[in-house]
Design an enzyme around this catalytic site. Structure first.
Site, PDB file in Angstrom:
ATOM      1  N   TYR A  39     -93.726  -0.227  45.828  1.00 33.75           N
ATOM      2  CA  TYR A  39     -93.527  -0.185  47.288  1.00 33.75           C
ATOM      3  C   TYR A  39     -94.665  -0.823  48.074  1.00 33.75           C
ATOM      4  CZ  TYR A  39     -90.254   3.573  45.952  1.00 33.75           C
ATOM      5  OH  TYR A  39     -89.269   4.317  45.384  1.00 33.75           O
ATOM      6  N   TYR A 166     -81.592   8.856  50.046  1.00 32.98           N
ATOM      7  CA  TYR A 166     -82.355   8.186  48.989  1.00 32.98           C
ATOM      8  C   TYR A 166     -81.992   8.844  47.665  1.00 32.98           C
ATOM      9  CZ  TYR A 166     -85.971   6.553  45.909  1.00 32.98           C
ATOM     10  OH  TYR A 166     -86.618   5.992  44.842  1.00 32.98           O
ATOM     11  N   ASP A 253     -77.860  15.927  44.459  1.00 38.89           N
ATOM     12  CA  ASP A 253     -79.051  15.302  43.889  1.00 38.89           C
ATOM     13  C   ASP A 253     -80.233  16.210  44.224  1.00 38.89           C
ATOM     14  OD1 ASP A 253     -81.333  13.887  43.342  1.00 38.89           O
ATOM     15  OD2 ASP A 253     -80.722  12.053  44.381  1.00 38.89           O
ATOM     16  N   LYS A 280     -87.964  15.014  38.621  1.00 33.87           N
ATOM     17  CA  LYS A 280     -89.290  15.333  39.166  1.00 33.87           C
ATOM     18  C   LYS A 280     -89.906  16.617  38.582  1.00 33.87           C
ATOM     19  CE  LYS A 280     -89.453  12.434  43.195  1.00 33.87           C
ATOM     20  NZ  LYS A 280     -88.260  11.898  43.840  1.00 33.87           N
TER      21      LYS A 280
HETATM   22  C1  LIG Z   1     -87.391  10.704  43.441  1.00 32.46           C
HETATM   23  C2  LIG Z   1     -85.947  10.832  43.661  1.00 32.46           C
HETATM   24  C3  LIG Z   1     -85.011  10.142  42.863  1.00 32.46           C
HETATM   25  C4  LIG Z   1     -85.426   9.133  41.809  1.00 32.46           C
HETATM   26  O1  LIG Z   1     -86.090   9.705  40.755  1.00 32.46           O
HETATM   27  P1  LIG Z   1     -86.986   8.761  39.802  1.00 32.46           P
HETATM   28  O2  LIG Z   1     -87.455   9.673  38.722  1.00 32.46           O
HETATM   29  O3  LIG Z   1     -88.089   8.236  40.651  1.00 32.46           O
HETATM   30  O4  LIG Z   1     -86.095   7.675  39.295  1.00 32.46           O
HETATM   31  C5  LIG Z   1     -83.667  10.373  43.088  1.00 32.46           C
HETATM   32  N1  LIG Z   1     -83.247  11.220  44.033  1.00 32.46           N
HETATM   33  C6  LIG Z   1     -84.112  11.900  44.821  1.00 32.46           C
HETATM   34  C7  LIG Z   1     -83.576  12.849  45.828  1.00 32.46           C
HETATM   35  C8  LIG Z   1     -85.481  11.723  44.668  1.00 32.46           C
HETATM   36  O5  LIG Z   1     -86.337  12.371  45.475  1.00 32.46           O
END
Ligand SMILES: *Cc1c(COP(=O)(O)O)cnc(C)c1O
Length: 430
Positions: A39, A166, A253, A280
Site C-alpha cells: 500500500y 473490504y 467476513d 487475522k
Molecule cells: C484483513 C481482512 C481480509 C484479508 O485478509 P488477509 O489475511 O490480509 O488476506 C479480509 N476481510 C477483512 C474483513 C479483513 O479485515
C-alpha cells in the site's frame, strides 16, 4: 509371441530418460535487498523502522520501545512472544511443521476443526482451511456460487456487498470490496452490487434480482478498512430474514471482527450466517492461516455421489500443522483467561478516556468493543501522526481520515491510557 516381445524390447530400447537442466547463471549481487512494501509508493516511502524484538504489547526497534496500538493489523491479540504459544509452536515444529492435507490429516487440523465447530454458533460445522483472509473469502464466494450450480441454478451467481466493503486483495475479494482507495486500478464489478447497511436497499435489490443473486457478504457490525465504520445489529437481523426469504447465502467476513474485537466473541453469535470467514486473530497474529466455515445446508449442497459436485479448491498450506497448533493454543488462552471480560474493560476505558477529546478538526469519535476510531474532516490533519506517536513510544498508523486503535487484549489500563494520551497530545499541539 516372440515378435511381440521383440517389439516391446525395441520400444523400451528407444525410450530414453530425459534430464532437463535449467540454465544456471552467476548472480550479480549489488548488495541491495529489495522488499516491495504494501500500500505504498516505493519512491516516496519512508524507510521502515527495523524491529529487533517484540514481547507483550511492546515492539522494540533499534532506538525505541513502542506500545503496539494496532495489534499488527488487528491480529496480535495476545501481544507478542507469548510463552505458552511459543512452546506449543516449538513442540509442533519438533514433530513436524507441515504435511499436505490431500489424502493426509493430523491432530492439529482435526482438533482445530473440532474446536471451531464447538465455539461457533448454530450448525457452522464444516471447516475449510486456507492460508489468508483473502483466500478464505474467495473460498466462501466459490462455495456459495457452486452451491447453486450444483443445484442446477447456475443463474444464481451475482453478489451483494456493502458500500466501502473490504474483503481482501485477491481478485474476487477485491471485486466484492468497494474501496476505491485500495483498488482503483481494478474496477471490474460485473454482477456485484453495493448497498448501504439499510434494509430498504437490500430489500429493493433482492425483490428485483433474487433469481440471479447467490450471495450477500458483509463485514458484520464493523467495517475496518472503510475507516472503522460501525452499524447496528438490527440490519443484520433483518437481512438474515430477507436472505432466507429470497434463498440467498449470507456470508459474514469475520476476518477482522472474529475473536472478540466488536465486544462479541463472534458477531455470528447474534445473527447466524450460512458461512463465516475467520483469519487475522485466528492464529493470535503468529502465522498466516484462515478458515471458511459452512453450515450443514451448504455442505449438503456438495455431498453427493457425483464427483463433479466436489468443491474444487485446495491451497498448498491449508491445515498447516504449525498454524493449527498455534491457533489451538491461542484459542485455549482466549477462553481460559476470559478475554471477553478484558475486551469489556478495554471498551469502558476507551469510552471514558475519549469522552473529553475535543477539537474542531474531529468529525466523529466512535468505539465498539476493543476498537476506537477518531475521524477527522481533513486527512491532512493526521499527516505526521505516526512519526509523532513513534517519538512518544506508541506504534500507530493512520489511514486516510482515520486515527484508530485496536490494541492487543492483554494491554494494561495505563498502557491503553498512554495511547489515548498520545492521541490527545496530537490534537492539543497548537
Ligand atoms: C484483513 C481482512 C481480509 C484479508 O485478509 P488477509 O489475511 O490480509 O488476506 C479480509 N476481510 C477483512 C474483513 C479483513 O479485515
Amino acid at each position: 509371441m516372440i515378435t511381440d516381445l521383440f517389439l516391446a524390447v525395441m520400444i523400451l530400447a528407444v525410450v530414453e530418460l530425459k534430464v532437463y537442466v535449467g540454465i544456471r547463471k552467476e548472480r550479480k549481487g549489488n548488495g541491495e535487498i529489495m522488499i516491495w512494501y504494501p500500500y505504498v509508493q516505493m519512491k516516496s516511502m519512508k524507510t521502515p523502522y527495523k524491529v529487533k524484538k517484540a514481547k507483550g504489547v511492546y515492539i522494540y526497534t533499534e532506538d525505541k520501545k513502542l506500545i503496539d496500538s494496532v495489534s499488527s493489523w488487528w491480529s496480535a491479540i495476545h501481544g507478542y512472544s507469548n510463552e505458552e504459544i511459543n512452546e506449543a509452536a516449538i513442540d509442533q515444529i519438533n514433530n513436524f511443521s507441515h504435511v499436505m492435507l490431500g489424502g493426509l490429516n493430523h491432530d492439529p487440523a482435526l482438533e482445530l476443526a473440532e474446536k471451531l465447530k464447538e465455539i461457533l454458533p448454530g450448525d457452522l460445522n464444516h471447516v475449510f482451511f486456507s492460508d489468508s483472509g483473502s483466500v478464505a473469502v474467495e473460498v466462501s464466494l466459490k462455495m456459495a456460487i457452486q452451491y447453486y450450480n450444483n443445484k442446477g441454478m447456475s443463474k444464481k451467481k451475482e453478489i451483494i456487498a456493502l458500500k466501502e466493503a473490504y474483503h481482501g486483495d485477491t481478485f474476487k475479494a477485491m471485486a466484492v470490496g468497494d474501496d476505491a482507495d485500495y483498488h482503483k486500478a481494478f474496477p471490474e464489478k460485473e454482477g456485484i452490487y453495493h448497498i448501504c447497511p439499510k434494509i430498504e436497499e437490500l430489500e429493493a435489490i433482492l425483490e428485483k434480482r433474487h433469481d440471479k443473486i447467490a450471495v450477500f457478504i458483509v463485514e458484520p457490525l464493523l467495517q475496518g478498512a472503510a475507516g472503522m465504520k460501525m452499524y447496528d445489529i438490527q440490519f443484520l437481523e433483518e437481512a438474515r430474514k430477507l436472505c432466507d426469504r429470497y434463498d440467498v447465502i449470507f456470508i459474514f467476513d469475520e476476518v477482522a471482527t472474529g475473536f472478540g474485537r466488536t465486544g462479541n466473541k463472534f458477531v455470528s453469535e447474534l445473527v447466524i450466517p450460512d458461512i463465516i470467514v475467520l483469519g487475522k486473530a485466528l492464529t493470535g497474529g503468529y502465522v498466516g492461516h484462515a478458515a471458511t466455515v459452512a453450515n450443514q445446508k451448504i455442505y449438503e449442497g456438495f455431498y453427493s455421489d457425483d464427483p463433479s459436485k466436489a468443491f474444487m479448491h485446495g491451497p498448498t498450506f491449508m491445515g498447516n500443522a504449525l498454524a493449527c497448533r498455534i491457533a489451538l493454543k491461542s484459542l485455549d488462552i482466549f477462553l481460559r483467561d476470559d478475554y471477553m471480560d478484558k475486551i469489556k474493560k478495554i471498551e469502558r476505558i476507551l469510552i471514558d478516556s475519549l469522552k473529553n477529546l475535543k477539537s474542531h478538526k474531529i468529525k466523529d469519535i466512535r468505539v465498539m468493543g476493543a476498537c476506537a476510531c477518531i475521524e477527522v474532516y481533513d486527512a491532512k490533519d493526521l499527516q505526521g501522526f505516526s512519526q509523532f506517536a513513534y517519538t512518544h513510544g506508541v506504534w500507530n498508523r493512520t489511514f486516510l481520515n482515520f486515527m484508530y486503535t485496536m490494541p492487543p487484549y492483554i494491554i494494561e489500563e495505563e498502557e491503553l491510557l498512554k495511547i489515548v494520551k498520545v492521541f490527545k497530545k496530537w490534537f492539543d499541539r497548537e
